[in-house]
Design an enzyme around this catalytic site. Structure first.
Site, PDB file in Angstrom:
ATOM      1  N   GLY A  51      -3.515 -40.652  61.152  1.00  8.28           N
ATOM      2  CA  GLY A  51      -2.133 -40.265  61.441  1.00  8.28           C
ATOM      3  C   GLY A  51      -1.261 -40.260  60.197  1.00  8.28           C
TER       4      GLY A  51
ATOM      5  N   GLN B 233       0.865 -41.406  69.324  1.00 10.59           N
ATOM      6  CA  GLN B 233       0.830 -42.246  70.536  1.00 10.59           C
ATOM      7  C   GLN B 233       0.810 -41.423  71.816  1.00 10.59           C
ATOM      8  OE1 GLN B 233       0.246 -45.384  70.641  1.00 10.59           O
ATOM      9  NE2 GLN B 233       0.621 -45.984  68.514  1.00 10.59           N
TER      10      GLN B 233
ATOM     11  N   GLY C 242      -7.392 -40.696  65.554  1.00 11.40           N
ATOM     12  CA  GLY C 242      -8.543 -40.992  66.410  1.00 11.40           C
ATOM     13  C   GLY C 242      -8.544 -42.390  67.002  1.00 11.40           C
ATOM     14  N   HIS C 243      -8.127 -43.389  66.197  1.00 12.96           N
ATOM     15  CA  HIS C 243      -8.316 -44.764  66.680  1.00 12.96           C
ATOM     16  C   HIS C 243      -7.321 -45.168  67.762  1.00 12.96           C
ATOM     17  CE1 HIS C 243      -5.255 -47.228  64.297  1.00 12.96           C
ATOM     18  NE2 HIS C 243      -5.189 -46.083  63.662  1.00 12.96           N
TER      19      HIS C 243
ATOM     20  N   CYS D 285       1.712 -52.046  61.701  1.00 13.59           N
ATOM     21  CA  CYS D 285       1.964 -51.842  60.275  1.00 13.59           C
ATOM     22  C   CYS D 285       3.070 -52.746  59.772  1.00 13.59           C
ATOM     23  CB  CYS D 285       2.352 -50.398  60.012  1.00 13.59           C
ATOM     24  SG  CYS D 285       1.141 -49.313  60.655  1.00 13.59           S
TER      25      CYS D 285
HETATM   26  N1  PLP Z   1       2.305 -42.622  63.821  1.00 15.17           N
HETATM   27  C1  PLP Z   1       2.402 -43.455  64.870  1.00 15.17           C
HETATM   28  C2  PLP Z   1       3.413 -43.188  65.939  1.00 15.17           C
HETATM   29  C3  PLP Z   1       1.558 -44.574  64.965  1.00 15.17           C
HETATM   30  O1  PLP Z   1       1.668 -45.410  66.000  1.00 15.17           O
HETATM   31  C4  PLP Z   1       0.614 -44.793  63.930  1.00 15.17           C
HETATM   32  C5  PLP Z   1      -0.252 -45.998  63.947  1.00 15.17           C
HETATM   33  O2  PLP Z   1       0.147 -47.046  64.446  1.00 15.17           O
HETATM   34  C6  PLP Z   1       0.539 -43.879  62.868  1.00 15.17           C
HETATM   35  C7  PLP Z   1       1.407 -42.812  62.846  1.00 15.17           C
HETATM   36  C8  PLP Z   1      -0.435 -44.062  61.750  1.00 15.17           C
HETATM   37  O3  PLP Z   1      -1.716 -43.639  62.143  1.00 15.17           O
HETATM   38  P1  PLP Z   1      -3.010 -44.132  61.308  1.00 15.17           P
HETATM   39  O4  PLP Z   1      -3.177 -45.579  61.617  1.00 15.17           O
HETATM   40  O5  PLP Z   1      -4.128 -43.298  61.852  1.00 15.17           O
HETATM   41  O6  PLP Z   1      -2.735 -43.842  59.888  1.00 15.17           O
END
Ligand code: PLP
Length: 389
Positions: free
Chosen positions: A71, A178, A199-200, A324
């Site tokens: 993402g 999401q 994907g995750h 994060c």
């Molecule tokens: N955008 C949203 C709304 C997310 O919830 C997340 C991950 O928590 C991301 C982006 C980031 O995705 P990735 O963990 O695949 O980099």
């Protein structure tokens, strides 16, 4: 001790069907899809099939699917492509509740001289559409708004917002990390130009994502190198993860109607149970359109981190916000943008469910949580202050 996993917006279990599908692509069919020989060619065929499966879930064309590392990369690639394609435009429209993958990027770009407008949200987390309409200017290079919020599950009216941007000839990107797999998405007849998924978050491995990029769009690649992904994203494909993501998208499409209402039922049961059993609680964003799996609850007079630790001791996994930002004791930027005070925002817990949760697990949480809150409040100076007032 059994783990009760209610943190599915942070990451999800790889579905057993996905795991079974991908295992041979590590040790048996390990060819490079770009190779001229048929050993690599058979992997290329599976990558093609995965592209079709992802496109199928989104109502997109296979050629519009670019595989990325997740993402965060897809979000970066979308915004940076728009700025590179239209260098004369220096304005970005976004919201204050975006994931750091967009929010931190925009703040970084603001330091480099771009003008960034964050369209405010209401106390329920809903986008202010009047301010949004006024924020679209001839200088706007791109709008980036999330389809659904990772902390509250609140859904933005993305189709409408994309239409409004299109009317003004402005590129529209949505972070649907999401939303994909949780609510129906059909890109066939809407005005979204670019969409990110990961994907995750939908039961495939970590480190794989997609940027949907509509046919005909001027796209400037972010990762430069080889000519993979039709020159739009360089680097040898993460073949096993791509094939797993394809399978996960096929499963998500099948489960959408049958399983997601069950997830909603469990989420509602959990939320209603907490609000009934624990005084001074509130479900954030609960009157707005919401994902079926997410509940964000404020527990007044107690610290979210202490609730998490006590839940953890019972084998229950939840979170105080986005994974994060966990580890930081800063209150959530999403909840602050919705007008919660920093103290209240620090007492919030996100529960995010999946198709693998059960009725018994929810009953267990509803049994364990109320005494935890009572005990923590009995030790909290905030609670004693409130009692005295
Ligand atoms: N955008 C949203 C709304 C997310 O919830 C997340 C991950 O928590 C991301 C982006 C980031 O995705 P990735 O963990 O695949 O980099």
């Amino acid at each position: 001790m059994k783990t009760i996993y209610l943190d599915n917006n942070a990451t999800t279990q790889v579905a057993p069907e996905v795991l079974e599908t991908i295992l041979p692509y590590f040790h048996e069919f390990y060819g490079n899809p770009s190779s001229a020989h048929s050993f690599g060619g058979q992997v290329a065929e599976k990558v093609t099939e995965a592209r079709e499966q992802v496109a199928g879930l989104l109502g997109a064309r296979p050629g519009e699917i670019i595989f990325t590392s997740g993402g965060t990369e897809s979000d970066n690639a979308a915004v940076r492509s728009a700025l590179a394609a239209y260098p004369e435009k220096r304005h970005i429209v976004t919201s204050p509740v975006e994931h750091p993958a967009i929010r931190s990027l925009c703040r970084h770009l603001a330091k480099q001289g771009y003008r960034v407008t964050e369209v405010p949200v209401s106390s329920q987390g809903e986008l202010d559409m009047d301010v949004y309409a006024k924020s679209l200017t001839p200088d706007t290079a791109i709008v980036s708004l999330m389809w659904a919020n990772n902390e509250t599950g609140v859904i933005f009216p993305i189709e409408k917002a994309a239409e409004m941007a299109k009317d003004k000839d402005i590129l529209f990107h949505t972070d649907a990390v999401q939303a994909v797999g949780k609510i129906p998405i059909n890109l066939r007849n809407n005005a979204v130009d670019m969409l990110s998924l990961s994907g995750h978050k939908l039961h495939s491995p970590k480190g794989i994502g997609v940027l949907f990029c509509r046919t005909g769009l001027k796209f400037k690649p972010y990762v430069i190198g080889g000519h993979q992904e039709r020159n739009r994203r360089a680097g040898t494909e993460n073949t096993a993860a791509i094939i797993g993501l394809g399978k996960a998208c096929e499963l998500a499409a099948l489960r959408m109607k049958e399983k997601n209402p069950r997830v909603r039922h469990l989420r509602d049961k959990l939320e209603k149970g907490i609000l009934e059993k624990v005084p001074h609680t509130k479900a954030n964003g609960s009157t707005a359109p919401r994902l079926p799996n997410t509940s964000n609850i404020s527990f007044e007079f107690v610290e979210g981190e202490s609730i998490l630790l006590s839940l953890d001791a019972e084998g229950i996994c939840a979170s105080t916000g986005s994974a994060c930002s966990s580890g930081s004791l800063e209150p959530s930027h999403v909840l602050l943008a919705m007008g919660l005070t920093p103290t209240t925002a620090q007492g919030c817990i996100r529960f995010s469910l999946s198709v693998y949760n059960t009725e018994e697990e929810i009953d267990f949480v509803l049994q364990k949580l109320p005494p935890i809150i009572e005990r923590l409040r009995s030790m909290s100076p905030l609670w004693t202050g409130h009692q005295r007032a």
